[in-house]
Scaffold this motif. Sequence first.
Motif, PDB file in Angstrom:
ATOM      1  N   ALA A   1       2.746  -9.161  -4.457  1.00 14.45           N
ATOM      2  CA  ALA A   1       2.101  -8.684  -3.221  1.00 14.45           C
ATOM      3  C   ALA A   1       2.971  -8.975  -1.998  1.00 14.45           C
ATOM      4  O   ALA A   1       3.073  -8.161  -1.077  1.00 14.45           O
ATOM      5  CB  ALA A   1       0.725  -9.329  -3.071  1.00 14.45           C
ATOM      6  N   LYS A   2       3.597 -10.149  -1.996  1.00 10.91           N
ATOM      7  CA  LYS A   2       4.459 -10.496  -0.848  1.00 10.91           C
ATOM      8  C   LYS A   2       5.704  -9.620  -0.835  1.00 10.91           C
ATOM      9  O   LYS A   2       6.091  -9.093   0.213  1.00 10.91           O
ATOM     10  CB  LYS A   2       4.859 -11.971  -0.928  1.00 10.91           C
ATOM     11  N   GLU A   3       6.301  -9.441  -2.001  1.00 11.15           N
ATOM     12  CA  GLU A   3       7.516  -8.628  -2.091  1.00 11.15           C
ATOM     13  C   GLU A   3       7.256  -7.197  -1.620  1.00 11.15           C
ATOM     14  O   GLU A   3       8.072  -6.601  -0.915  1.00 11.15           O
ATOM     15  CB  GLU A   3       7.993  -8.637  -3.554  1.00 11.15           C
ATOM     16  N   LYS A   4       6.081  -6.666  -1.959  1.00  5.33           N
ATOM     17  CA  LYS A   4       5.776  -5.269  -1.605  1.00  5.33           C
ATOM     18  C   LYS A   4       5.069  -5.171  -0.252  1.00  5.33           C
ATOM     19  O   LYS A   4       4.621  -4.095   0.143  1.00  5.33           O
ATOM     20  CB  LYS A   4       4.872  -4.625  -2.674  1.00  5.33           C
ATOM     21  N   GLN A   5       4.955  -6.271   0.453  1.00  2.43           N
ATOM     22  CA  GLN A   5       4.296  -6.300   1.768  1.00  2.43           C
ATOM     23  C   GLN A   5       2.915  -5.637   1.730  1.00  2.43           C
ATOM     24  O   GLN A   5       2.620  -4.703   2.494  1.00  2.43           O
ATOM     25  CB  GLN A   5       5.201  -5.651   2.807  1.00  2.43           C
ATOM     26  N   VAL A   6       2.124  -6.154   0.825  1.00  2.00           N
ATOM     27  CA  VAL A   6       0.791  -5.603   0.612  1.00  2.00           C
ATOM     28  C   VAL A   6      -0.157  -6.061   1.734  1.00  2.00           C
ATOM     29  O   VAL A   6      -0.160  -7.231   2.119  1.00  2.00           O
ATOM     30  CB  VAL A   6       0.291  -6.059  -0.785  1.00  2.00           C
ATOM     31  N   ASP A   7      -0.947  -5.129   2.264  1.00  2.00           N
ATOM     32  CA  ASP A   7      -1.886  -5.444   3.355  1.00  2.00           C
ATOM     33  C   ASP A   7      -3.294  -5.716   2.849  1.00  2.00           C
ATOM     34  O   ASP A   7      -4.139  -6.223   3.588  1.00  2.00           O
ATOM     35  CB  ASP A   7      -1.949  -4.264   4.333  1.00  2.00           C
ATOM     36  N   LEU A   8      -3.568  -5.298   1.609  1.00  2.00           N
ATOM     37  CA  LEU A   8      -4.906  -5.490   1.038  1.00  2.00           C
ATOM     38  C   LEU A   8      -4.784  -5.564  -0.477  1.00  2.00           C
ATOM     39  O   LEU A   8      -4.093  -4.740  -1.084  1.00  2.00           O
ATOM     40  CB  LEU A   8      -5.813  -4.295   1.410  1.00  2.00           C
TER      41      LEU A   8
ATOM     42  N   SER B   1      -7.028   8.247   1.694  1.00  2.00           N
ATOM     43  CA  SER B   1      -6.917   7.737   3.063  1.00  2.00           C
ATOM     44  C   SER B   1      -5.544   8.040   3.657  1.00  2.00           C
ATOM     45  O   SER B   1      -4.515   7.766   3.023  1.00  2.00           O
ATOM     46  CB  SER B   1      -7.139   6.219   3.069  1.00  2.00           C
ATOM     47  N   ASP B   2      -5.529   8.554   4.887  1.00  2.00           N
ATOM     48  CA  ASP B   2      -4.203   8.793   5.472  1.00  2.00           C
ATOM     49  C   ASP B   2      -3.604   7.511   6.047  1.00  2.00           C
ATOM     50  O   ASP B   2      -2.475   7.506   6.531  1.00  2.00           O
ATOM     51  CB  ASP B   2      -4.193   9.969   6.470  1.00  2.00           C
ATOM     52  N   LYS B   3      -4.346   6.406   5.944  1.00  2.00           N
ATOM     53  CA  LYS B   3      -3.776   5.114   6.356  1.00  2.00           C
ATOM     54  C   LYS B   3      -2.915   4.511   5.247  1.00  2.00           C
ATOM     55  O   LYS B   3      -2.202   3.536   5.461  1.00  2.00           O
ATOM     56  CB  LYS B   3      -4.893   4.127   6.697  1.00  2.00           C
ATOM     57  N   LEU B   4      -3.000   5.082   4.041  1.00  2.00           N
ATOM     58  CA  LEU B   4      -2.290   4.498   2.901  1.00  2.00           C
ATOM     59  C   LEU B   4      -0.820   4.907   2.907  1.00  2.00           C
ATOM     60  O   LEU B   4      -0.492   6.078   3.057  1.00  2.00           O
ATOM     61  CB  LEU B   4      -2.927   4.960   1.578  1.00  2.00           C
ATOM     62  N   LYS B   5       0.051   3.894   2.756  1.00  2.00           N
ATOM     63  CA  LYS B   5       1.469   4.201   2.557  1.00  2.00           C
ATOM     64  C   LYS B   5       1.725   4.227   1.053  1.00  2.00           C
ATOM     65  O   LYS B   5       1.931   5.269   0.471  1.00  2.00           O
ATOM     66  CB  LYS B   5       2.330   3.154   3.272  1.00  2.00           C
ATOM     67  N   THR B   6       1.647   3.061   0.400  1.00  2.00           N
ATOM     68  CA  THR B   6       1.862   3.037  -1.056  1.00  2.00           C
ATOM     69  C   THR B   6       0.732   2.281  -1.729  1.00  2.00           C
ATOM     70  O   THR B   6       0.330   1.211  -1.273  1.00  2.00           O
ATOM     71  CB  THR B   6       3.198   2.340  -1.395  1.00  2.00           C
ATOM     72  N   LEU B   7       0.251   2.858  -2.820  1.00  2.00           N
ATOM     73  CA  LEU B   7      -0.729   2.166  -3.656  1.00  2.00           C
ATOM     74  C   LEU B   7       0.019   1.600  -4.864  1.00  2.00           C
ATOM     75  O   LEU B   7       0.718   2.327  -5.572  1.00  2.00           O
ATOM     76  CB  LEU B   7      -1.819   3.141  -4.122  1.00  2.00           C
ATOM     77  N   TYR B   8      -0.123   0.289  -5.054  1.00  2.00           N
ATOM     78  CA  TYR B   8       0.431  -0.372  -6.238  1.00  2.00           C
ATOM     79  C   TYR B   8      -0.737  -0.745  -7.147  1.00  2.00           C
ATOM     80  O   TYR B   8      -1.855  -0.986  -6.651  1.00  2.00           O
ATOM     81  CB  TYR B   8       1.177  -1.653  -5.853  1.00  2.00           C
ATOM     82  N   ALA B   9      -0.475  -0.838  -8.447  1.00  2.00           N
ATOM     83  CA  ALA B   9      -1.532  -1.259  -9.362  1.00  2.00           C
ATOM     84  C   ALA B   9      -0.975  -2.189 -10.433  1.00  2.00           C
ATOM     85  O   ALA B   9       0.117  -1.970 -10.953  1.00  2.00           O
ATOM     86  CB  ALA B   9      -2.186  -0.049 -10.027  1.00  2.00           C
ATOM     87  N   ILE B  10      -1.741  -3.251 -10.702  1.00  2.00           N
ATOM     88  CA  ILE B  10      -1.436  -4.197 -11.778  1.00  2.00           C
ATOM     89  C   ILE B  10      -2.669  -4.262 -12.678  1.00  2.00           C
ATOM     90  O   ILE B  10      -3.733  -4.608 -12.178  1.00  2.00           O
ATOM     91  CB  ILE B  10      -1.149  -5.614 -11.218  1.00  2.00           C
ATOM     92  N   PRO B  11      -2.668  -3.955 -13.975  1.00  2.00           N
ATOM     93  CA  PRO B  11      -1.538  -3.357 -14.679  1.00  2.00           C
ATOM     94  C   PRO B  11      -1.553  -1.833 -14.628  1.00  2.00           C
ATOM     95  O   PRO B  11      -0.613  -1.222 -15.112  1.00  2.00           O
ATOM     96  CB  PRO B  11      -1.767  -3.839 -16.117  1.00  2.00           C
TER      97      PRO B  11
END
Length: 414
Positions: free
Chosen positions: A59-66, A22-32
Motif C-alpha cells: 500500500a505504501k509503495e503504490k501510494q494507496v489512499d484507501l 468513480s472519476d476520482k479513481l486513478k488506479t485500483l489495486y487488488a490483493i489477491p
Amino acid sequence: MNVLLLGGGGREHAIARKLVESDKLKTLYAIPGNPGIESIAEVESSISVTDIDEILSFAKEKQVDLIFCGPEAPLVAGVTDAARNAGIPVFGPPQYAAQLEGSKLFAKEFMEKYNVPTAGFHKYTSYNDACEHVEKVTTYPIVIKADGLAAGKGVRIPVNKDEALATLEDFMVNKIFGDAGSTVVFEEFMTGEEMSLFYITDGKKFMQMIAAKDYKKAFDNDEGDNTGGMGSYAPHQSLSDSLQKQIDSMMEKIADGMIRENMDYRGVLYVGIMITPDGPKVVEFNCRFGDPETQVLMPLIDNDFLELTLAAARGDLGTRELAWKDIYAACVVIASGGYPGSYPKGKVISFETDPSDYIHAGTRFEGEEIVTSGGRVLNAVATGKTKAEALDNAYRLARQVQFDGAFYRKDIGS
Ligand code: AMP
Ligand code: GLY
C-alpha cells in the motif's frame, strides 16, 4: 486516488466494478484479486489477505489512499489498526470491533450489555461442562456455535441429544475448526423469517442500505444444505413501517453500544436478524458485506461509492446520504457440482460471451484458459426496470456459460 481492494471473490469483483465508476479513481489495486477483477484492476495475487506487513508495504509503495477490505479475515487479523497507524484510511473496522463477527461470545456479551434483542445464551470453555448442559436440555432444537471464525460452518442446530453431543465432540475435542471451537455458545432456538441488513457507517452515523434477498439453500424450493448464498435480488420487498421502527430502535441500541465501547467502526455492519413472534432479534453480526447480496446492491447505488466509502473510512460521512437507482438487480450463482460439499476444481469454463460479462467468484487463469477454483464459481448479475426483467437478464447470462458439473438454482426471485 489509488485504492487497494482486499479479497478475491464475487463480492470483491462487484465492489471493484462499482469503485471503477468513480472519476476520482486513478488506479485500483487488488490483493489477491481474481481473473474478473484483473480485467479492471492491477492485481497482486502473491500476497495473502492476512499478511498485514506485506499488505502495508504494498500500500505504501503504490501510494494507496484507501484500503477497502472485502472479507472478514484481514479485519479480524487487524489490518485496519496497522493501516490507520500508518496513516492509510480503511473501509473496515478495527480488530477490537471486528470481534463482533470474529467471536460469537463477544457479540452476545455486547448485545446483553446494551439490551439488544437476541436469543438467550450460555458459554462454555470446558467440554465436560458443555456436556452437562446438554444433559439438562429438555426441548430441541438447540443452537450450538463455535466461538471463532469457522468459514461460516461453525453453527449447528442439533435436533436431539446425540447430535448435540456429537457437535461438542467435533468442536471441542476433535477441534474441527481448531481454536475457534475451544469456546462454544449455546443459544436458544429462534423462529421466523431471516433478513440481512447492511449499514454503512463512519462510527457515528449509520446509513441503512436497501434490503436484498439472499437464497442460502443449495437447491430449488430451499432444499439441500446451507451455502454461502446461491442467488439474490434487490430491492427486496420494503419493510412495513412498524417493522422498520422496531429495527430502528434495535439499531439505536447497537449504535449506542458501539460508540460507548469506542469501537470507531468505519465500514459496513451486516446485521443478520430474525423476525420472531416477539419482534426482530439479532442472529449475528458480520463486519463485511454479504456475498451474494453485494452483487445486487452495488449496481443500484447512485452515489460515487469511492467518495462515500472514503468519507466513512475517514470517520466523516457528514451530511452524505445513500441514493438508489430506480431499477432492480438479480444475481444467479453458478456453482461447482458437489458444492457445498466437496467438489472438483480446475474445470475449464467455456464462455459464449465475454468472460468479463460475469462476476467472478471462484475462478483462476490456467494459461490462456479460465478454470474453476471454488464452490461458487461465477455470478450472472443483471439489472432491469422490473424484478422480472432483471431476473430474465441474469438467467440469460447464466445459460451462456458452461463447465463440467455446473449448476444453479432456477427459482431465484421466487
Ligand atoms: P450465524 O453464522 O450465527 O448467522 O448462523 C447461521 C445460521 O444459523 C443463521 O443464518 C440461522 O439460520 C441459524 N441460526 C443461528 N442462530 C440461531 C438461533 N439462535 N435460532 C435459530 N436459528 C439460528
Ligand atoms: N450471504 C451471506 C453472507 O455473506 O454471509
